[in-house]
Design a protein around this motif. Sequence first.
Motif, PDB file in Angstrom:
ATOM      1  N   ASP A 238       0.822  -1.208   0.000  1.00 47.37           N
ATOM      2  CA  ASP A 238       0.000   0.000   0.000  1.00 47.37           C
ATOM      3  C   ASP A 238       0.860   1.263   0.000  1.00 47.37           C
ATOM      4  O   ASP A 238       2.086   1.195  -0.125  1.00 47.37           O
ATOM      5  CB  ASP A 238      -0.931  -0.015   1.219  1.00 47.37           C
TER       6      ASP A 238
ATOM      7  N   HIS B 201      -3.474   6.568   4.492  1.00 51.00           N
ATOM      8  CA  HIS B 201      -3.196   5.216   4.000  1.00 51.00           C
ATOM      9  C   HIS B 201      -4.083   4.935   2.783  1.00 51.00           C
ATOM     10  O   HIS B 201      -5.298   5.094   2.840  1.00 51.00           O
ATOM     11  CB  HIS B 201      -3.427   4.185   5.094  1.00 51.00           C
TER      12      HIS B 201
ATOM     13  N   PRO C 156      -4.778   2.154  -0.647  1.00 49.95           N
ATOM     14  CA  PRO C 156      -4.481   0.836  -1.218  1.00 49.95           C
ATOM     15  C   PRO C 156      -3.576   0.964  -2.431  1.00 49.95           C
ATOM     16  O   PRO C 156      -3.410   2.059  -2.996  1.00 49.95           O
ATOM     17  CB  PRO C 156      -5.865   0.317  -1.617  1.00 49.95           C
ATOM     18  N   ALA C 157      -3.004  -0.130  -2.851  1.00 50.36           N
ATOM     19  CA  ALA C 157      -2.074  -0.125  -3.988  1.00 50.36           C
ATOM     20  C   ALA C 157      -2.718   0.442  -5.238  1.00 50.36           C
ATOM     21  O   ALA C 157      -2.061   1.143  -6.028  1.00 50.36           O
ATOM     22  CB  ALA C 157      -1.571  -1.543  -4.249  1.00 50.36           C
TER      23      ALA C 157
END
Length: 388
Positions: free
Chosen positions: A149, A220, A222-223
């Motif tokens: 991530d 944060h 996600p990829a």
Amino acid sequence: MNAMNFTEPEERAALRAAVAELGKKYGHEYYSKQARAGLKTEELWAEAGRLGYLGVNLPEEYGGGGAGIADLAAVLEELAAAGCPLLLMVVSPAICGTVISRFGTDEQKKRWLPGIADGSRRMVFAITEPDAGSNSHKITTTAKRDGGDWVLSGRKVYISGVDEADAVLVVGRTEDSKTGKLKPALFIVPTDAPGFEYKQIEMDIVSPEKQFGLFLDDVHLPADALVGEEDAAIAQLFAGLNPERIMGASFSLGIARYALAKGVAYANERKVWGAPIGTHQGLAHPLAEIKIELELAKLMTQKAASLYDSGDDFGAGESANMAKYAAAEVAIRAVDQAVQTHGGNGLASEYGLGTLVAAVRLGRIAPVSREMVLNFVGQHSLGLPRSY
């Protein structure tokens, strides 16, 4: 646009006529009333989306019209000419929609493009930072790997419409593992992501769209928040900036047309000493000059859009910068002359011009300052030494 006779295709002419009718249905009175009340132009945006006007440049398979930026620019110009300039058209379908269409994954396209096309979802664009100014190479918003991530931190400023958006396409930087140098990358950041905050910047402009400062504190992601490839982010970024300049030019062109029409109508109707004031060259000539400058700026905007839609990114860059410059200048002149033609009435709310005096000035500053356009033309068009 046909290169020989300078006429637009019949389909675009029909699109212009239809959008003009929609703009007329709402008008500047609606636009100004909503803005003064701190409200959005939701009804107009929703109807434009429902009719397919907001996504004319997006792929048909994702709910768009399958046309080009020239058609989207025509939509914005006609709405602005009716007194309803929709600023978020510059960022949501033009910048974000274009970047995702060209470089997004299949999943990103399926998730975002249908909503952007029909107006049910909005994405805004964040590149400007407090200390970077026009120097995008000095961006400090940084994305670091966290397993598969990403963690994004930094600040952005003067970002339009964040309070209306589902997500922000953020220009950040990642660290090259081999060289340690930072390189640009694009991330889709939901506006409800933990660590993402925004604060309104109070402006002396009457507009439904507000400006914001963004604060990203270890957000944060996600990829699949990354759009395109890390190594190709510069090309991806400029794929969105050319449409931004073309749309910015169309925004200014529409306002210039609106102001000029108001000035001409008043010069024909207002009588002093038994004759319309438009008979006096002191008013007729400035209005005629604006008409000439407006048509010239419109031609350059259409050229830029045509080049972009043909795949000539570099050629479009030169023309888009020139179009944005010319359109901003004529918009300022048009509003100023329309106010002057009206005399004291030019600043009375019922005549629909006063709110544009400050707003139209924005065209000289954003999405790129006139000075940076001149730097670009000096270096790339004239071959002069780089000045910055």
